[in-house]
Design an enzyme around this catalytic site. Sequence first.
Site, mmCIF file in Angstrom:
data_model
loop_
_atom_site.group_PDB
_atom_site.id
_atom_site.type_symbol
_atom_site.label_atom_id
_atom_site.label_comp_id
_atom_site.label_asym_id
_atom_site.label_seq_id
_atom_site.Cartn_x
_atom_site.Cartn_y
_atom_site.Cartn_z
ATOM 1 N N ASP A 155 7.079 -79.767 60.760
ATOM 2 C CA ASP A 155 7.892 -78.991 59.818
ATOM 3 C C ASP A 155 7.237 -78.862 58.453
ATOM 4 O O ASP A 155 7.914 -78.802 57.432
ATOM 5 C CB ASP A 155 9.297 -79.618 59.680
ATOM 6 C CG ASP A 155 9.878 -79.980 61.031
ATOM 7 O OD1 ASP A 155 9.921 -79.105 61.886
ATOM 8 O OD2 ASP A 155 10.255 -81.152 61.228
ATOM 9 N N GLU A 156 5.904 -78.821 58.424
ATOM 10 C CA GLU A 156 5.192 -78.767 57.146
ATOM 11 C C GLU A 156 5.203 -77.374 56.522
ATOM 12 O O GLU A 156 4.812 -77.208 55.367
ATOM 13 C CB GLU A 156 3.724 -79.197 57.324
ATOM 14 C CG GLU A 156 3.517 -80.660 57.675
ATOM 15 C CD GLU A 156 3.480 -80.882 59.181
ATOM 16 O OE1 GLU A 156 3.781 -79.928 59.939
ATOM 17 O OE2 GLU A 156 3.167 -82.006 59.604
ATOM 18 N N GLY A 192 4.376 -72.052 59.609
ATOM 19 C CA GLY A 192 4.728 -70.652 59.839
ATOM 20 C C GLY A 192 4.316 -69.774 58.666
ATOM 21 O O GLY A 192 3.754 -68.696 58.853
ATOM 22 N N HIS A 249 9.770 -72.461 64.142
ATOM 23 C CA HIS A 249 9.320 -71.886 62.889
ATOM 24 C C HIS A 249 10.128 -70.636 62.604
ATOM 25 O O HIS A 249 10.623 -69.983 63.517
ATOM 26 C CB HIS A 249 7.820 -71.591 62.914
ATOM 27 C CG HIS A 249 7.345 -70.980 64.183
ATOM 28 N ND1 HIS A 249 6.524 -71.633 65.075
ATOM 29 C CD2 HIS A 249 7.618 -69.793 64.736
ATOM 30 C CE1 HIS A 249 6.309 -70.856 66.111
ATOM 31 N NE2 HIS A 249 6.942 -69.740 65.935
ATOM 32 N N THR A 290 5.429 -86.695 70.406
ATOM 33 C CA THR A 290 5.715 -85.731 71.458
ATOM 34 C C THR A 290 4.717 -85.966 72.585
ATOM 35 O O THR A 290 3.938 -86.937 72.540
ATOM 36 C CB THR A 290 5.730 -84.300 70.907
ATOM 37 O OG1 THR A 290 6.209 -83.419 71.939
ATOM 38 C CG2 THR A 290 4.358 -83.855 70.428
HETATM 39 P P1 IMP Z 1 9.951 -83.938 72.050
HETATM 40 O O1 IMP Z 1 8.733 -83.175 71.633
HETATM 41 O O2 IMP Z 1 11.176 -83.039 72.155
HETATM 42 O O3 IMP Z 1 9.735 -84.767 73.263
HETATM 43 O O4 IMP Z 1 10.315 -84.966 70.862
HETATM 44 C C1 IMP Z 1 9.489 -86.086 70.564
HETATM 45 C C2 IMP Z 1 9.507 -86.370 69.069
HETATM 46 O O5 IMP Z 1 8.783 -85.363 68.387
HETATM 47 C C3 IMP Z 1 10.894 -86.379 68.445
HETATM 48 O O6 IMP Z 1 10.920 -87.327 67.386
HETATM 49 C C4 IMP Z 1 11.025 -84.980 67.874
HETATM 50 O O7 IMP Z 1 11.963 -84.926 66.815
HETATM 51 C C5 IMP Z 1 9.609 -84.762 67.391
HETATM 52 N N1 IMP Z 1 9.221 -83.356 67.327
HETATM 53 C C6 IMP Z 1 8.837 -82.570 68.344
HETATM 54 N N2 IMP Z 1 8.512 -81.352 67.893
HETATM 55 C C7 IMP Z 1 8.657 -81.369 66.572
HETATM 56 C C8 IMP Z 1 8.431 -80.401 65.540
HETATM 57 O O8 IMP Z 1 7.994 -79.265 65.761
HETATM 58 N N3 IMP Z 1 8.715 -80.812 64.269
HETATM 59 C C9 IMP Z 1 9.139 -82.064 63.988
HETATM 60 N N4 IMP Z 1 9.346 -82.991 64.914
HETATM 61 C C10 IMP Z 1 9.108 -82.648 66.192
#
Ligand code: IMP
Length: 453
Positions: free
Chosen positions: A34-35, A38, A62, A268
């Site tokens: 979320d930096e 986009g 995004h 992730t």
């Molecule tokens: P998953 O990717 O849904 O399996 O989530 C694994 C971890 O990554 C969790 O803490 C999510 O909140 C985080 N996460 C996954 N994608 C993003 C993203 O695009 N921005 C911020 N956190 C993310």
Amino acid sequence: MPTATPSTPSSSNVGRGPVPLGSGTAVVGLQWGDEGKGKVIDLLAGSFHAVVRYNGGANAGHSVVINGKRHALHLIPSGAFHPGVRAVIGNGVVLDPDVLFTELDRLADAGVHSLDLLVSDRAHVVLPWHKAEDAAREAGLASGSSGSIGTTRRGIGPAYADKAHRAGAIRVGDLLRPASLREKLARISVGKERVLDALDPSGGVRGSLPSVASLADDLLRTGERLKPFVTDTTYALHDMLARGHGILFEGANATLLDVDHGTFPFVTSSNCSVLGIPAGTGVPGVHLKRVIGVMKAYCTRVGGGPFPTEQDNEAGNRIRERGREYGTTTGRPRRCGWLDLVALRYAVMLNGVTGIALMLLDVLSGFDEIRLCTAYRVGGRMIDRFLPDAETLAEVEPIYEAVTGWKDEIGGCRSRDELPPAARAYVEMIEQATGVPVEIVSVGPDREQTVLG
Ligand code: IMP
């Protein structure tokens, strides 16, 4: 199609110098996501032939502004709306067809009818049982002592797990082969039912899934709709490179969430750093000439996991409200804290960052004092290395340096000289700590609210 030479004033200055011909530029998040990637992609994309997603799936979020309206997207590359820029979903992505079609429909409603989209025949498909398994596993973890990961419940982890298991996976190419798809789904569903029953003995999770026959019908309709876009994107990308085109790789999620190099297990399931580009697209690292690392002026994190500089206090609340720090994908309030230079240096090193985009600097206006973490104390020792293991990182105590803040709002600044001296000094501290130039400073959500160079 655009040439690889920058054409607009905004993009020609970005990153100091022309886009290298026949080569790749990456935009990658340096923190926990979320930096503001986009906005950076939007600034850069018009100068490239293609924008490519190489990792993740609908867990990324995004916002893009089309005809003055903001749209939240999760799968389609955010640079795809520049006329003539091709959007590529590479083999490293896990693709949820429902999300893709919802986005295509929403874009058509917004007047974008002719998206030049290519989808890898080797991208893996996120199926209903992946989402069910994601939710069931999270529920199980939440009731245990270690707590849940806090996933987006988009089925990302289970889809990548099936890719690794091989026999349980469906790829985009499979959606174009009806007989073998039906056979595979029938076989895989037996194992899936067992897994879901073990995770949820009440049978509730399994009961919410469609029958194999209706899933197959649905996926074959998906295949028909996807067919015009499906290709071997590896060859397509190499053909573009051979013709001298510039390619922009759009990282989803971010470096500290990388499955190998992030704060495991609170990560992730893909390689979200630039290290994921070769495997996720088939384009080797030798083609990558520029890496723009995108960072916030502070840190945020959604979901669980260690966050040494977290401020669960007034300062954190202020950052959250000023920065509108609520998730694009899940709407969850983000955890907020001071900038962690130890983590930042690590991310710069891992990605080979050549230039930094510093986002949301305006959010820090009004603080009397701003703190930056310059080292960690662990077991009585001071260290300046990041510890990418959740249990170890949870033990560190951040060592801060405090700097004077600035009072003025900076949303109207358009050059570094116009920034208040304290804000300029903050930017320079980041350059000094990382050894990398800050090429873009963002002082507000609009395209124009950008300070270059
Ligand atoms: P998953 O990717 O849904 O399996 O989530 C694994 C971890 O990554 C969790 O803490 C999510 O909140 C985080 N996460 C996954 N994608 C993003 C993203 O695009 N921005 C911020 N956190 C993310």
